[in-house]
Design an enzyme around this catalytic site. Structure first.
Site, short mmCIF file in Angstrom:
data_model
loop_
_atom_site.label_atom_id
_atom_site.label_comp_id
_atom_site.label_asym_id
_atom_site.label_seq_id
_atom_site.Cartn_x
_atom_site.Cartn_y
_atom_site.Cartn_z
N HIS A 67 20.92 4.01 108.42
CA HIS A 67 19.90 3.76 107.40
C HIS A 67 19.85 2.27 107.10
O HIS A 67 20.72 1.52 107.51
CB HIS A 67 20.17 4.60 106.14
CG HIS A 67 21.42 4.23 105.41
ND1 HIS A 67 22.67 4.35 105.96
CD2 HIS A 67 21.61 3.72 104.16
CE1 HIS A 67 23.58 3.96 105.08
NE2 HIS A 67 22.97 3.57 103.99
N ASP B 146 24.37 -3.04 103.63
CA ASP B 146 25.74 -3.02 104.16
C ASP B 146 25.81 -2.47 105.58
O ASP B 146 26.81 -2.67 106.27
CB ASP B 146 26.71 -2.27 103.22
CG ASP B 146 26.25 -0.89 102.82
OD1 ASP B 146 25.03 -0.69 102.67
OD2 ASP B 146 27.11 0.00 102.66
N HIS B 147 24.74 -1.82 106.04
CA HIS B 147 24.76 -1.22 107.39
C HIS B 147 23.95 -2.00 108.43
O HIS B 147 24.02 -1.70 109.62
CB HIS B 147 24.24 0.22 107.33
CG HIS B 147 25.13 1.10 106.50
ND1 HIS B 147 25.99 2.02 107.05
CD2 HIS B 147 25.33 1.15 105.16
CE1 HIS B 147 26.68 2.62 106.09
NE2 HIS B 147 26.29 2.10 104.93
N HIS C 239 20.30 10.81 101.38
CA HIS C 239 20.72 9.54 100.76
C HIS C 239 19.54 9.04 99.92
O HIS C 239 18.58 9.77 99.73
CB HIS C 239 21.12 8.58 101.89
CG HIS C 239 21.97 7.43 101.46
ND1 HIS C 239 22.96 7.54 100.55
CD2 HIS C 239 21.97 6.11 101.85
CE1 HIS C 239 23.54 6.35 100.38
NE2 HIS C 239 22.95 5.49 101.15
N ASP D 234 26.38 7.23 105.08
CA ASP D 234 26.00 7.46 103.69
C ASP D 234 25.14 8.70 103.47
O ASP D 234 24.01 8.80 103.96
CB ASP D 234 25.24 6.22 103.17
CG ASP D 234 26.09 4.97 103.26
OD1 ASP D 234 27.12 4.99 103.97
OD2 ASP D 234 25.72 3.97 102.62
N HIS E 3 34.06 3.93 105.19
CA HIS E 3 33.11 3.56 104.14
C HIS E 3 33.78 3.71 102.78
O HIS E 3 33.23 4.28 101.84
CB HIS E 3 31.84 4.42 104.24
CG HIS E 3 30.65 3.85 103.51
ND1 HIS E 3 30.45 4.03 102.17
CD2 HIS E 3 29.61 3.10 103.94
CE1 HIS E 3 29.32 3.42 101.81
NE2 HIS E 3 28.80 2.85 102.86
ZN LIG Z 1 26.80 2.13 102.85
ZN LIG Z 2 23.59 3.54 101.89
#
Ligand SMILES: [Zn+2]
Ligand SMILES: [Zn+2]
Length: 302
Positions: free
Chosen positions: A64, A68-69, A142, A210, A268
């Site tokens: 996604h 952070d990804h 999410h 996530d 994570h």
């Molecule tokens: Zn994340």
């Molecule tokens: Zn996320």
């Protein structure tokens, strides 16, 4: 000899990195395939620390588009280009991936016409399938379009190359007959293919990043040899976890248990557990026994 699948945890932290844990990124290596799952900020340095050449990447799977990804993507691609990347890079991600990835290219990659990139948006589907392995995606729950992935090496009859060498069998079309288990004759000598082949069992690895706990995650992970799952919160924070679209240690372990996976990797982790990952581990173990929390740059092989 069975070809190993290696997974290196390049980043095991979450939204805010710590000295010990970088943002999420995992690299799965199988034969010449190098599949990067997510690419948090700083992932390219993690490659260097792990002594892995990012030019080997064949596919990028994005779970996604939370920062952070994905923040590590432009820098990683720039480095790959500077190092003469010459493969076709396949990028997969949820709805919106194409436009967002193209914005990245517009902003940061000024010679993008030199890059051979295919970007595909995927849903609940098997989106890649060849003789060796397949890749499947499932929609997660999410705060933005998000998907989880599984990688499955298919069960296959393989020729024992070392035995082949010992018998001094030259590379010829006859070798294909040996793979089928037929008996062939070379230089007056009969060779039984059945004695030269072995079965490589199917193996499955599932990546659930996530998400709130959901049925799709359990289905996708079903019978995996390894489930790599987010575990952002402790079990005492179930409500907060759900509010933020995440899972607790116990929820991740519940997916592992219900999907009947063989082993679980938790990742994570919130910065709050920097000093106490053992708490998360102990909570998960109450539900599912075979579980680990890797440090950055650690690998598992199966
Ligand atoms: Zn994340
Ligand atoms: Zn996320």
């Amino acid at each position: 000899m069975v070809e190993k699948i290696n997974i290196t945890f390049l980043g095991t932290g979450s939204a805010i990195p710590t000295a010990r844990r970088n943002h999420p990124a995992m690299l799965l290596r199988y034969k010449s395939e190098n599949i990067l799952v997510d690419c948090g900020e700083g992932t390219q340095r993690q490659f260097r620390k792990a002594h892995i050449n990012p030019c080997k990447i064949t596919k990028l799977l994005i779970t996604h588009w939370h920062a952070d990804h994905v923040l590590g993507i432009p820098g990683l691609i720039q480095t790959m280009m500077l190092n003469g990347y010459n493969k076709k890079l396949e990028v997969y991600g949820p709805r919106g991936t194409k436009a967002k990835f193209e914005q990245y290219l517009d902003l940061f990659i000024h010679k993008e016409n030199e890059l051979d990139i295919v970007i595909k948006e995927i849903n609940n589907e098997v989106f890649f399938d060849n003789e060796e392995f397949c890749l499947e995606a499932a929609k997660m729950d999410h705060d933005c379009p998000a998907i989880a992935y599984s990688f499955t090496v298919k069960e296959k009859s393989r020729l024992d190359k070392e035995k082949l060498k010992e018998l001094n069998i030259p590379n010829s079309p006859l070798v294909a007959e040996l793979v089928e288990g037929k008996t062939i004759e070379i230089n007056g000598k009969k060779i039984n293919g059945k004695k030269l082949i072995y079965t490589e069992k199917s193996r499955k690895i599932t990546f659930v990043m996530d998400t709130r706990i959901n049925e799709n995650a359990i289905q996708l992970a079903e019978n995996s040899d390894l489930l790599i799952c987010e575990s952002t919160y402790s079990k005492d924070e179930e409500e907060v976890a759900s509010e933020h679209g995440h899972m607790t240690s116990v929820e991740a372990a519940t997916i592992a248990k219900e999907a009947k996976v063989k082993a679980l990797v938790l990742t994570h982790l919130s910065q709050r557990y920097e000093a106490i990952p053992k708490v998360i581990l102990a909570e998960a173990k109450e539900v599912f026994k075979d579980v680990i929390i890797p440090e950055d740059l650690e690998s598992v092989e199966l």
